[in-house]
Write an enzyme that holds these catalytic residues in place. Structure first.
Site, short mmCIF file in Angstrom:
data_model
loop_
_atom_site.label_atom_id
_atom_site.label_comp_id
_atom_site.label_asym_id
_atom_site.label_seq_id
_atom_site.Cartn_x
_atom_site.Cartn_y
_atom_site.Cartn_z
N CYS A 175 0.86 -1.19 0.00
CA CYS A 175 0.00 0.00 0.00
C CYS A 175 0.89 1.23 0.00
O CYS A 175 2.06 1.17 -0.42
CB CYS A 175 -1.00 -0.03 1.15
SG CYS A 175 -0.28 0.07 2.81
N ASN A 196 2.19 1.57 4.44
CA ASN A 196 2.47 0.31 5.17
C ASN A 196 2.15 0.44 6.67
O ASN A 196 2.82 -0.19 7.51
CB ASN A 196 3.92 -0.17 4.96
CG ASN A 196 4.18 -1.60 5.42
OD1 ASN A 196 5.27 -1.92 5.88
ND2 ASN A 196 3.21 -2.47 5.33
N CYS A 252 -1.60 1.23 7.45
CA CYS A 252 -3.05 1.02 7.55
C CYS A 252 -3.53 -0.25 6.84
O CYS A 252 -4.01 -1.18 7.48
CB CYS A 252 -3.82 2.22 6.99
SG CYS A 252 -3.54 3.75 7.89
N ARG A 253 -3.42 -0.28 5.51
CA ARG A 253 -4.05 -1.36 4.75
C ARG A 253 -3.20 -2.61 4.64
O ARG A 253 -3.66 -3.72 4.97
CB ARG A 253 -4.43 -0.87 3.34
CG ARG A 253 -5.55 0.13 3.34
CD ARG A 253 -5.68 0.81 2.00
NE ARG A 253 -4.54 1.70 1.75
CZ ARG A 253 -4.31 2.37 0.64
NH1 ARG A 253 -5.15 2.22 -0.38
NH2 ARG A 253 -3.29 3.17 0.53
N SER A 254 -1.98 -2.49 4.13
CA SER A 254 -1.22 -3.72 3.86
C SER A 254 -0.86 -4.51 5.12
O SER A 254 -0.80 -5.74 5.05
CB SER A 254 0.01 -3.45 2.98
OG SER A 254 0.92 -2.55 3.57
N ASP A 259 -8.12 3.86 0.81
CA ASP A 259 -7.20 4.39 1.81
C ASP A 259 -8.00 5.00 2.96
O ASP A 259 -8.73 5.97 2.77
CB ASP A 259 -6.34 5.47 1.14
CG ASP A 259 -5.29 6.04 2.07
OD1 ASP A 259 -5.34 5.76 3.29
OD2 ASP A 259 -4.42 6.78 1.58
P1 4NP Z 1 -1.81 2.95 4.01
O1 4NP Z 1 -2.44 4.33 4.53
O2 4NP Z 1 -1.25 3.21 2.63
O3 4NP Z 1 -2.98 2.04 3.97
O4 4NP Z 1 -0.77 2.54 5.01
C1 4NP Z 1 -1.73 5.53 4.54
C2 4NP Z 1 -0.84 5.78 5.53
C3 4NP Z 1 -0.17 7.00 5.58
C4 4NP Z 1 -0.41 7.94 4.61
C5 4NP Z 1 -1.31 7.68 3.61
C6 4NP Z 1 -1.97 6.47 3.57
N1 4NP Z 1 0.24 9.19 4.68
O5 4NP Z 1 -0.08 10.06 3.85
O6 4NP Z 1 1.12 9.39 5.54
#
Ligand code: 4NP
Length: 151
Positions: A7, A10, A12-14, A122
């Site tokens: 993702c 790294n 939230c989702r993955s 996201d």
């Molecule tokens: P992820 O979510 O891609 O599912 O881990 C996010 C985590 C952090 C950010 C964006 C999405 N960020 O902009 O810092």
């Protein structure tokens, strides 16, 4: 089978996709290597987002040991599949793919045979429902991949 979920951050989702597939694979007696990483570098070394940890924990998945890392060139040879959480990360993986890559690349939901939605949305800037939706989708993906590939 070696699977890497990818993702953006790294956190939230993955990490959820990883933990849920690992639990389902272990329950099915499959000796798979499952990991996750991000295309971005903002959260390197950080634990999973507390909102992801809470949503996962309520369904029995622990993200306590997770530490964020970034996609690297070696991942393209180590894993059989790089599975992207969404289309923007898929495009970024393809853009970074080295000439000697052996891993195949796909959208996680499409790889699981789930045609809609295309993306695991996201949840970072959203509310708790978005984090619950990530666990819902992660469970659907894990069930479908294990049911197909365990044969
Ligand atoms: P992820 O979510 O891609 O599912 O881990 C996010 C985590 C952090 C950010 C964006 C999405 N960020 O902009 O810092």
């Amino acid at each position: 089978m070696k699977i890497l979920f990818v993702c953006l951050g790294n956190i939230c989702r993955s990490p959820v996709l990883e933990a849920v597939l690992r639990a389902h694979a272990e329950k099915a007696g499959l000796d798979w290597e499952i990991a996750s990483c991000g295309t971005g570098d903002w959260h390197l070394g950080h634990g999973a987002d507390p909102r992801s940890r809470a949503s996962a924990q309520r369904r029995g998945y622990s993200l306590a040991a997770h530490r964020a890392r970034q996609l690297c060139a070696a991942d393209f040879r180590r894993y059989d599949w790089l599975l992207a959480a969404d289309r923007s990360n898929l495009a970024e993986i393809v853009r970074r793919r080295p000439a000697d890559a052996t891993a195949r690349v796909a959208l996680a939901l499409a790889h699981a045979g789930l045609p809609q939605p295309l993306d695991v949305p996201d949840p970072y800037y959203g509310n708790a429902e978005g984090f619950e939706a990530v666990v819902d989708l992660a469970e659907a993906i894990a069930r479908a991949i294990v049911a197909r590939d365990a044969e």
